[in-house]
Scaffold this active site. Structure first.
Site, PDB file in Angstrom:
ATOM      1  N   LYS A 168       5.639   3.068   2.427  1.00  0.00           N
ATOM      2  CA  LYS A 168       6.510   4.179   2.130  1.00  0.00           C
ATOM      3  C   LYS A 168       5.911   5.149   1.111  1.00  0.00           C
ATOM      4  O   LYS A 168       6.362   6.279   0.960  1.00  0.00           O
ATOM      5  CB  LYS A 168       7.842   3.634   1.555  1.00  0.00           C
ATOM      6  CG  LYS A 168       8.559   2.648   2.424  1.00  0.00           C
ATOM      7  CD  LYS A 168       9.772   2.090   1.672  1.00  0.00           C
ATOM      8  CE  LYS A 168      10.301   0.865   2.366  1.00  0.00           C
ATOM      9  NZ  LYS A 168      11.328   0.204   1.521  1.00  0.00           N
ATOM     10  N   GLY A 169       4.901   4.666   0.396  1.00  0.00           N
ATOM     11  CA  GLY A 169       4.441   5.370  -0.809  1.00  0.00           C
ATOM     12  C   GLY A 169       3.998   6.804  -0.616  1.00  0.00           C
ATOM     13  O   GLY A 169       4.041   7.608  -1.542  1.00  0.00           O
ATOM     14  N   ASP A 229      -6.230   1.482  -4.540  1.00  0.00           N
ATOM     15  CA  ASP A 229      -6.373   0.476  -5.597  1.00  0.00           C
ATOM     16  C   ASP A 229      -7.500  -0.467  -5.192  1.00  0.00           C
ATOM     17  O   ASP A 229      -8.666  -0.104  -5.233  1.00  0.00           O
ATOM     18  CB  ASP A 229      -5.025  -0.229  -5.791  1.00  0.00           C
ATOM     19  CG  ASP A 229      -5.013  -1.225  -6.925  1.00  0.00           C
ATOM     20  OD1 ASP A 229      -5.955  -1.226  -7.730  1.00  0.00           O
ATOM     21  OD2 ASP A 229      -4.055  -2.008  -7.035  1.00  0.00           O
ATOM     22  N   PHE A 250      -0.650   0.051 -13.843  1.00  0.00           N
ATOM     23  CA  PHE A 250       0.270   0.136 -12.712  1.00  0.00           C
ATOM     24  C   PHE A 250       1.153   1.353 -12.906  1.00  0.00           C
ATOM     25  O   PHE A 250       1.750   1.549 -13.957  1.00  0.00           O
ATOM     26  CB  PHE A 250       1.124  -1.136 -12.608  1.00  0.00           C
ATOM     27  CG  PHE A 250       1.797  -1.262 -11.279  1.00  0.00           C
ATOM     28  CD1 PHE A 250       1.116  -1.759 -10.182  1.00  0.00           C
ATOM     29  CD2 PHE A 250       3.107  -0.842 -11.118  1.00  0.00           C
ATOM     30  CE1 PHE A 250       1.731  -1.854  -8.935  1.00  0.00           C
ATOM     31  CE2 PHE A 250       3.739  -0.929  -9.879  1.00  0.00           C
ATOM     32  CZ  PHE A 250       3.040  -1.439  -8.785  1.00  0.00           C
ATOM     33  N   VAL A 251       1.182   2.214 -11.887  1.00  0.00           N
ATOM     34  CA  VAL A 251       1.901   3.482 -12.021  1.00  0.00           C
ATOM     35  C   VAL A 251       3.055   3.571 -11.030  1.00  0.00           C
ATOM     36  O   VAL A 251       3.030   2.950  -9.963  1.00  0.00           O
ATOM     37  CB  VAL A 251       0.953   4.698 -11.819  1.00  0.00           C
ATOM     38  CG1 VAL A 251       0.064   4.897 -13.033  1.00  0.00           C
ATOM     39  CG2 VAL A 251       0.133   4.583 -10.545  1.00  0.00           C
TER      40      VAL A 251
HETATM   41  P1  IMP Z   1      -4.672  -1.665  -2.281  1.00  0.00           P
HETATM   42  O1  IMP Z   1      -4.721  -2.330  -0.962  1.00  0.00           O
HETATM   43  O2  IMP Z   1      -4.862  -2.618  -3.435  1.00  0.00           O
HETATM   44  O3  IMP Z   1      -5.622  -0.474  -2.389  1.00  0.00           O
HETATM   45  O4  IMP Z   1      -3.193  -1.144  -2.504  1.00  0.00           O
HETATM   46  C1  IMP Z   1      -2.650  -0.305  -1.612  1.00  0.00           C
HETATM   47  C2  IMP Z   1      -1.184  -0.073  -1.843  1.00  0.00           C
HETATM   48  O5  IMP Z   1      -0.668  -0.808  -2.955  1.00  0.00           O
HETATM   49  C3  IMP Z   1      -0.942   1.374  -2.181  1.00  0.00           C
HETATM   50  O6  IMP Z   1      -0.819   2.153  -1.009  1.00  0.00           O
HETATM   51  C4  IMP Z   1       0.342   1.281  -2.952  1.00  0.00           C
HETATM   52  O7  IMP Z   1       1.433   1.273  -2.060  1.00  0.00           O
HETATM   53  C5  IMP Z   1       0.259  -0.037  -3.667  1.00  0.00           C
HETATM   54  N1  IMP Z   1      -0.211   0.149  -5.044  1.00  0.00           N
HETATM   55  C6  IMP Z   1      -1.450  -0.054  -5.548  1.00  0.00           C
HETATM   56  N2  IMP Z   1      -1.491   0.238  -6.851  1.00  0.00           N
HETATM   57  C7  IMP Z   1      -0.246   0.647  -7.182  1.00  0.00           C
HETATM   58  C8  IMP Z   1       0.346   1.117  -8.419  1.00  0.00           C
HETATM   59  O8  IMP Z   1      -0.277   1.233  -9.481  1.00  0.00           O
HETATM   60  N3  IMP Z   1       1.666   1.438  -8.342  1.00  0.00           N
HETATM   61  C9  IMP Z   1       2.402   1.333  -7.208  1.00  0.00           C
HETATM   62  N4  IMP Z   1       1.880   0.926  -6.049  1.00  0.00           N
HETATM   63  C10 IMP Z   1       0.574   0.578  -6.034  1.00  0.00           C
HETATM   64 MG    MG Z   2       1.102   2.281  -0.086  1.00  0.00          MG
END
Ligand code: IMP
Ligand code: MG
Length: 183
Positions: free
Chosen positions: A47-48, A107, A156-157
């Site tokens: 959803k982000g 991330d 974490f944001v």
């Molecule tokens: P990744 O697979 O670790 O790159 O994370 C991907 C997903 O995790 C992102 O699309 C976000 O939805 C969520 N995410 C990663 N870091 C954060 C954060 O700091 N705040 C909120 N959601 C996060």
């Molecule tokens: Mg996401």
């Protein structure tokens, strides 16, 4: 703030709505230049990405289509679980299309690497990645966004679409979550 926030949690602004708007404008200009006559499919990651995608597409003066995928990797915590699942797929075929994936934040890269590999198998004419925010040095899979707006260090944001356990997506600024005793 009107939302319920446990006493031990503080939200510290990291990027203001004006800084975010500038970043979105810069990304939109680059996307406009690169995709002007390509009728791209912008694939938002639910959803982000919903606020970023909505702001981005309203600055694009071109023919384009919008689709969504939904992936799940995070539970209620703030660390990636490493397990990625495709919960909702794109509706229309991507074969031969110019596909631009739009997400809120890069991330670890695990989720987006999984998605990019999955989409590549559908043989799009091109496949690129656009994220609003990159966590510097946090990627442990090889992935580099083609477009990004802002960078941050670890932490974490929340806000501007980003959640913590489904909350805070509606904040207009992007804020770091600080908790007594760490997060
Ligand atoms: P990744 O697979 O670790 O790159 O994370 C991907 C997903 O995790 C992102 O699309 C976000 O939805 C969520 N995410 C990663 N870091 C954060 C954060 O700091 N705040 C909120 N959601 C996060
Ligand atoms: Mg996401």
């Amino acid at each position: 703030m009107a939302q319920m926030t446990p006493a031990t949690v503080r939200l510290k602004p990291l990027f203001t709505r004006d800084e975010i708007a500038d970043a979105v404008r810069r990304i939109a200009a680059a996307v406009q230049r690169d995709y002007d006559d390509k009728n791209p499919v912008l694939v938002g990651v639910l959803k982000g990405s919903f606020i970023f995608l909505a702001d981005l597409v309203r600055q694009l003066e071109m023919s384009l289509e919008i689709d969504f995928v939904r992936l799940s990797s995070y539970g209620a915590g703030t660390q990636t679980s490493g397990q990625v699942r495709l919960v909702q797929k794109v509706e229309r075929p991507l074969k031969g299309r110019h596909v631009l994936v739009v997400d809120d934040i890069l991330d670890s890269g695990l989720t987006l690497k999984f998605l990019m590999d999955y989409l590549a198998r559908q043989k799009p004419a091109s496949l690129r990645l656009c994220v609003l925010l990159v966590k510097r040095g946090q990627q442990y899979v090889p992935i580099t966004p083609d477009y990004h707006g802002l960078q941050m260090d670890e932490g974490f944001v929340v806000g501007y679409g980003l959640d913590w356990d489904q909350k805070y997506r509606n904040l207009p600024d992007i804020c770091v979550v600080e908790m007594d005793g760490g997060i």
